[in-house]
Design an enzyme around this catalytic site. Structure first.
Site, PDB file in Angstrom:
ATOM      1  N   SER B 129      53.848 -10.514  47.697  1.00  0.00           N
ATOM      2  CA  SER B 129      53.057  -9.299  47.831  1.00  0.00           C
ATOM      3  C   SER B 129      53.984  -8.117  47.953  1.00  0.00           C
ATOM      4  CB  SER B 129      52.181  -9.410  49.073  1.00  0.00           C
ATOM      5  OG  SER B 129      51.899  -8.128  49.587  1.00  0.00           O
ATOM      6  N   ARG B 168      22.009 -13.638   5.787  1.00  0.00           N
ATOM      7  CA  ARG B 168      23.196 -12.880   6.208  1.00  0.00           C
ATOM      8  C   ARG B 168      22.757 -11.860   7.258  1.00  0.00           C
ATOM      9  NH1 ARG B 168      28.498 -13.358   3.401  1.00  0.00           N
ATOM     10  NH2 ARG B 168      27.320 -15.136   2.630  1.00  0.00           N
TER      11      ARG B 168
END
Lengths: 299, 299, 299, 299
Positions: B129, B168
């Site tokens: 950290s 399509r």
């Protein structure tokens, strides 16, 4: 009927090929549900942590007896917070709802006033439109498409709650309770309506043929292919494109425009030209494809 | 370690049983992907409407040759707007991402400062950290849980666009393009991180034992079961509940409180009482369950 | 109490600051609902296409009278297939459900056996655990987190059906019918439960202080800042990091470890060291922040 | 043009009324974004827990200076794990994407070969279809509808991760990182394409009139209303319904069928009959509605 994007006619297809696609999709859903059954129909049995410790040394025996009683498979270990199979059930049913929604959308598009090639069955119980006496309401398409719109997000909920905490979840499990049955309920409703649509679909074959014919533009590709074999593809394409534009501009049939085109006439005899605009000659492998789907369905 | 809801310790479970659950889930995902492969790895080949008309009479032959070349199965018919198998792929990978997210959440909960029973491996590349030198960042858990949060809604997109128009689609197909690869990318990233977590998981067994022991409340159920066999379940439960409250109020071990309880002492000998608080005696069928999972995994 | 990632204690925060965050979020939701009201509470009135043609020349007058009767605003034009305001309502209520879910998650994490800093109120109606007499079931947290898991995908449905066809939709509109009320129902249920949680939250201040103190590692950053002002930040950080590791290894309090560290002792007097480990001195601007939120809430 | 459900023509509407609906929706989105700005454009500044403790007594001053420097509002308190405003941003942009998708869907439906009333602009950069030389590809509609299909589920992700843990989340925060920009990116792409569509929309007014006229069935409702004023609504409806059926059966214009109907002829004079079938007389309050929207837009 025209093979279409939503927007535009492309090349001719038959309603049979479209319906074969619907059928194949529904059969894939059935196959999925069969594959899933042995994974899904499994006993979940266990105390707070699933160890069966409260049953002393007889835990596994009790579990086995219970599974047999309920005709469920016996899992290797408790799965109270391993919910992937629950989510999988929702997904499998969700795929069915989606495929039924595709069918319903196709039918709804075909029912449009300007297309008018196929219709949901008229039905005593379905009632007409309140505002327009001659209208037929697309009840089934509406139900199936609404289901197809709702189910995906219910499936997402089941997937979203997969990371359940430790041996018992805080909220994740509970989010499934109403969600999974809702998916089944919506898909079942869609299936009932789509079955009715398919059983009673009214087809206007004359209108289909008329829509497919129109100015003959659906056959432009066939012509370009045939012509291309003689004079090369780029030039053929250019000639057909120009002829198509003239056909649209003059609202004349492409076949007639082509007939008058000196640059084309020399390469395509009249009989050939007529044949190129016969839908029967432009269906390619459609019939064979449909046969394969039907054969598989009858197995 | 305690078998837990997120919130509360319930009864003792072993880390092994928890890990067996993780393993079984990942193996179910693998089974699903294998089942799916023959359905998913299929050629899509066809012109505008899928009839292969542009290829004349050789359409199906070309398709067959192409499928062989690409080592894909040959579909019965074109599926350009029948996308259920695409959505199924997303769902199968999404289930994996969810199961990995569950594992990551368990690890993250175990890593909490106040629990501290297991930890992601420390790693040169992971860095500490920035603000707290002694902290270990849960990089892998973060990645896996972020993936498990995002993937469900990407799967929902694939399901939502199933109703694609005619031959399509206008938008539905295009919505898949970035979505499906994103699902694979996120799941693959999660898998890489979770593999690292599992390979290097650091376990603090002493802390586990300490957390599980505490005031002994995890064993209250075992005591109630044993006592119930002598004096009836309702009365046993009532006595143990009262003792548990005294244990919490006085911050004393439940075993000691029970020992002093005249109503109980007569029914449970000292040796029996000690045994009831030995985690080894309260694991039920855990070991057998783990063995079954491992045996299945080694097949 | 420790300010935490899920995983690890970071620096001290007060429960007050956490609760101020909950309050500010709920107040933002209220502001949103108020902003939304004039947009959302609008008449929808019109025939099949919304032109009011069936009412002859009096269409707009009838609409105005109806709006007044219903106390709804009069829209500029029909919005039967322009559903953005419906979706916005779902989103606004969904944000509330999410903020309540965050509160519930915080409470659930605080209720964990190993943390035990705060608890949902015990309640006659809530009942204890069936398996473990001393347990308190987190009923409200479960409800609020389940709602927060379900609502986002119901909101997504409302957004997904925004592209409704022409003047009347086929399925999109119908997908809203059960979805919008479900969002309100879930959020209302969550709100009722969370209100109960907040009203009766039981706080164990002693446990909070104990958890925050522990080995004193929560205060490592304060020490590093103070020390850094004397000897430079990099060196200060290095020294504090080393001391923290020794504290963990020896399970000793960081303050004691620091006290013995010659490299540090010279720079921090005893009184200063004690002050650095006093939570009251490490709360930064918390009190001022809480005051601002409370002042805004009382306006 | 016909006011339509997807499926069927209902009553006549003008393209202007439809476009006014598109405009009003986009303007609502703009209003939302403006309302949101002061809530969203806010500083987030704080250490691990947001207390600003690391800055000693100057925390709030530093925050204020930073907010001024960045031209962001100063929040009352840190909101690192209170993400409702982030999710709200996604929702506001998502509503815009949905409204643009509705516009695109309307245009796509109008572009269908069989409807052919309006078209996306032709454009050098958009290219024609590869297979059909005379086709115009609906590039913009595709992009806008794909965006409208994807964005809702990205918004759902932002809502789903609202319950972030304590002061710093494990995964929830990280799930936002790619999701929020993706929403903006998709909406911006949609907006660019839809702007092009609207700027260059090609309208075929003659075709619109022809589609609206057809057999005159669009005017059946007007006739039923006018006739109902003389002979009562139920009987009028019945007569018009019967006439509509005869019109469809005989493919004759409804006006001509009505003219021959003795039961109707006595009640509607020829001039009246002609007027009833004039679209200009059946637009109701459309013009006034459009004026209101335009007036509001010019403010």
């Amino acid at each position: 009927m025209p093979g279409r994007t939503l927007l535009q006619q492309a090349v001719p297809v038959t309603l049979g090929l479209k319906a074969a696609g619907w059928l194949a999709a529904v059969r894939r859903s059935r196959a999925r549900l069969r594959e899933l059954a042995p994974r899904a129909l499994k006993l979940q049995f266990g105390g707070a942590a699933g160890t069966l410790a409260a049953l002393g040394t007889r835990g596994l025996d009790v579990a086995a007896a219970l599974a047999e009683e309920l005709q469920l498979a016996l899992p290797d270990l408790p799965w109270h917070t391993q919910r992937d199979t629950i989510a999988e059930c929702g997904a499998a049913v969700g795929l069915l709802a989606g495929s039924l929604g595709k069918l319903a959308r196709d039918v709804a598009l075909l029912m449009q006033s300007e297309v008018a090639e196929a219709f949901e069955p008229a039905d005593r119980d379905r009632g007409g439109s309140s505002a327009m006496p001659h209208k037929r309401n697309p009840v089934g398409s509406v139900v199936a498409q609404a289901a197809a719109a709702r189910v995906p997000n219910l499936v997402a909920t089941l997937f979203a709650v997969l990371p359940q905490e430790h041996e018992r979840a805080v909220g994740g499990w509970h989010a499934e309770w109403e969600t999974l049955p809702e998916i089944f309920r919506l898909a079942a409703g869609s299936l009932a309506h789509v079955t009715e649509i398919v059983d009673g679909l009214e087809v206007d074959a004359a209108r289909m043929r008329a829509n497919a014919d129109g100015l003959g533009l659906l056959f432009a590709e066939s012509v370009a292919v045939a012509l291309g074999a003689r004079i090369g593809r780029p030039e053929a394409r250019q000639l057909v494109e120009a002829a198509s534009k003239r056909a649209i501009a003059g609202q004349r049939h492409l076949r007639d425009v082509l007939r008058e085109d000196a640059a084309i006439g020399g390469h395509l005899a009249e009989a050939e030209l007529v044949a190129l605009f016969d839908p029967q000659n432009t269906l390619g492998a459609s019939a064979a494809m449909i046969d394969r789907v039907l054969a598989a369905a009858q197995e």
